[in-house]
Design a protein around this motif. Structure first.
Motif, mmCIF file in Angstrom:
data_model
loop_
_atom_site.group_PDB
_atom_site.id
_atom_site.type_symbol
_atom_site.label_atom_id
_atom_site.label_comp_id
_atom_site.label_asym_id
_atom_site.label_seq_id
_atom_site.Cartn_x
_atom_site.Cartn_y
_atom_site.Cartn_z
ATOM 1 N N ILE A 264 8.696 -46.101 -33.915
ATOM 2 C CA ILE A 264 9.375 -46.940 -33.240
ATOM 3 C C ILE A 264 8.364 -48.214 -32.960
ATOM 4 N N TYR A 265 7.096 -47.916 -32.543
ATOM 5 C CA TYR A 265 6.346 -48.948 -32.306
ATOM 6 C C TYR A 265 6.161 -49.874 -33.426
ATOM 7 N N ASP A 266 6.049 -49.401 -34.681
ATOM 8 C CA ASP A 266 5.742 -50.142 -35.814
ATOM 9 C C ASP A 266 7.118 -50.975 -36.117
ATOM 10 N N VAL A 267 8.362 -50.383 -36.049
ATOM 11 C CA VAL A 267 9.686 -50.944 -36.334
ATOM 12 C C VAL A 267 9.696 -52.241 -35.247
ATOM 13 N N LEU A 268 9.524 -51.976 -34.072
ATOM 14 C CA LEU A 268 9.879 -52.969 -33.074
ATOM 15 C C LEU A 268 8.762 -54.247 -33.061
ATOM 16 N N GLY A 269 7.588 -54.024 -33.901
ATOM 17 C CA GLY A 269 6.497 -54.845 -33.984
ATOM 18 C C GLY A 269 5.715 -54.836 -32.577
ATOM 19 N N CYS A 270 5.538 -53.729 -32.052
ATOM 20 C CA CYS A 270 4.748 -53.584 -30.804
ATOM 21 C C CYS A 270 3.393 -53.955 -30.730
ATOM 22 N N ARG A 271 2.520 -54.327 -29.782
ATOM 23 C CA ARG A 271 1.308 -54.324 -29.738
ATOM 24 C C ARG A 271 0.838 -54.001 -28.229
ATOM 25 N N GLY A 272 -0.332 -53.555 -28.045
ATOM 26 C CA GLY A 272 -0.993 -53.286 -26.904
ATOM 27 C C GLY A 272 -0.509 -51.693 -26.534
ATOM 28 N N ILE A 273 -0.314 -51.354 -25.284
ATOM 29 C CA ILE A 273 0.091 -50.243 -24.664
ATOM 30 C C ILE A 273 1.386 -50.123 -24.160
ATOM 31 N N VAL A 274 2.180 -49.251 -24.782
ATOM 32 C CA VAL A 274 3.786 -48.948 -24.430
ATOM 33 C C VAL A 274 3.730 -47.494 -24.279
ATOM 34 N N ARG A 275 4.973 -47.277 -23.753
ATOM 35 C CA ARG A 275 5.682 -45.794 -23.514
ATOM 36 C C ARG A 275 6.997 -45.922 -23.853
ATOM 37 N N VAL A 276 7.144 -44.641 -24.645
ATOM 38 C CA VAL A 276 8.565 -44.643 -25.381
ATOM 39 C C VAL A 276 8.954 -43.248 -24.628
ATOM 40 N N ASP A 277 10.452 -43.336 -23.942
ATOM 41 C CA ASP A 277 11.022 -42.168 -23.395
ATOM 42 C C ASP A 277 12.272 -41.607 -24.002
ATOM 43 N N TYR A 278 12.306 -40.324 -23.845
ATOM 44 C CA TYR A 278 13.092 -39.384 -24.748
ATOM 45 C C TYR A 278 13.887 -38.543 -23.909
ATOM 46 N N ILE A 279 15.078 -38.062 -24.137
ATOM 47 C CA ILE A 279 15.682 -36.997 -23.780
ATOM 48 C C ILE A 279 15.638 -35.882 -24.674
ATOM 49 N N TYR A 280 15.185 -34.652 -24.730
ATOM 50 C CA TYR A 280 15.170 -33.540 -25.838
ATOM 51 C C TYR A 280 15.987 -32.614 -25.654
ATOM 52 N N SER A 281 17.239 -32.420 -26.227
ATOM 53 C CA SER A 281 18.276 -31.939 -26.233
ATOM 54 C C SER A 281 18.978 -31.262 -27.712
ATOM 55 N N ASN A 282 19.108 -30.010 -27.690
ATOM 56 C CA ASN A 282 19.563 -29.335 -28.920
ATOM 57 C C ASN A 282 19.052 -29.846 -29.996
#
Length: 328
Positions: A264-282
């Protein structure tokens, strides 16, 4: 070697200004002072001022982001972006720094603007096979058929501002009679909102930074709120949530989270420190959102992940600053 002047940008014009101050304070405390001279710059509307202990506030010259002190002009080598919300996280300040050619940490203008819009980010990631909660975006003034939404998305559901952070204006709606009030609350934070189905599962957060020379994907954190969900109070009130690093998930799921965050970092073209949030379900990882300027206060998730990885926040900060300067 002379030290570089670093502007730590704090404040902003959103509800998240108070969190920004705490993040900036921590970074000013941990920054490597053998390499850098940090200056905290408070930004609120048109007021841009240098904050120094025991010294009267000094205005920033917006022509070149400099200031005068003791008859000397002080300029900066890099701006350290710690403004959650507008005008930092949504691309406005990045665009300004692009114009005056001053290096800054974090994502470029387009990525900042894109990722600040939760709906646009979800549409952008749709073709990447990323699982996401079903939902709809509405703009202020649109007619919203609340009954049809309840029938399609079921209860409970989440109503949230489309462009906001720190869970301001977010409501978990349990009854159809609560939906309109939740919509009104979300609209107090902006002109567009998201209404999404509720995915029940384990909430996870994963911070990372990638540079041309090094990729650091931090351990995954499991977030266990003591309330209904990880709202503002749960995030920033001591004892209102349990944040477990590393998360109580299998090694295989941990790797999946880290690989997806990196993708996701690469696809969105991010730089620097980021945080990605998820819900893990099934056995699925549902993308919730990406924070391109995540909280960096002592209570925040990313600093705890850095510590759990056996790293010093000071060194990760140096990596981010030097990458920003090198790639500008």
């Amino acid at each position: 070697m002379s030290k570089k002047n670093i502007a730590i940008l704090a404040g902003g014009d959103s509800s998240e200004a108070v969190i920004s101050f705490k993040s900036a304070q921590q970074l000013a405390d941990v920054i490597d002072r053998s390499l850098y001279n940090p200056y905290t710059i408070f930004i609120k509307g048109a007021e841009w001022t240098v904050k120094q202990d025991g010294v009267q506030d000094i205005s920033i010259d917006k022509n070149d982001f400099s200031f005068q002190q003791n008859g000397q002009k002080v300029t900066f080598d890099c701006a350290l972006m710690v403004i959650h919300g507008t005008p930092g996280e949504n691309g406005i300040l990045p665009a300004y720094f692009d114009l005056i050619r001053l290096p800054y940490t974090g994502c470029r203008t387009f990525t900042s603007a894109l990722t600040f819009d939760k709906y646009a980010t979800k549409k952008y990631l749709e073709d990447e096979g990323v699982d996401m909660a079903r939902g709809y975006m509405f703009r202020k003034g649109q007619q919203i058929d609340t009954q049809a939404l309840v029938e399609e998305l079921g209860l409970p559901m989440f109503v949230k501002p489309n462009a906001s952070g720190s869970s301001f204006g977010v409501t978990k709606v349990k009854g159809a009679d609560q939906l309109q009030a939740a919509i009104d609350t979300a609209f107090t934070e902006g002109d567009s909102i998201l209404i999404e189905e509720c995915i029940t599962g384990i909430e996870l957060g994963n911070g990372l930074i990638k540079t041309p020379s090094k990729a650091l994907v931090f351990p995954v954190t499991e977030i266990v709120p003591k309330k209904e969900f990880f709202d503002y109070e749960a995030k920033y009130t001591s004892g209102m949530s349990e944040e477990i690093t590393p998360a109580r998930i299998s090694e295989e799921v941990t790797e999946r989270v880290q690989e997806l965050s990196s993708h996701i970092y690469d696809v969105l073209g991010c730089r620097g420190i980021v945080r990605v949030d998820y819900i893990y379900s099934n056995d699925k990882l549902y993308f919730i959102e990406i924070n391109t300027i995540p909280g960096m206060s002592p209570a925040s998730i990313v600093p705890k992940q850095v510590e759990a990885m056996g790293l010093q926040l000071r060194d990760v900060l140096t990596l981010e600053i030097e990458d920003a300067i090198a790639r500008f």
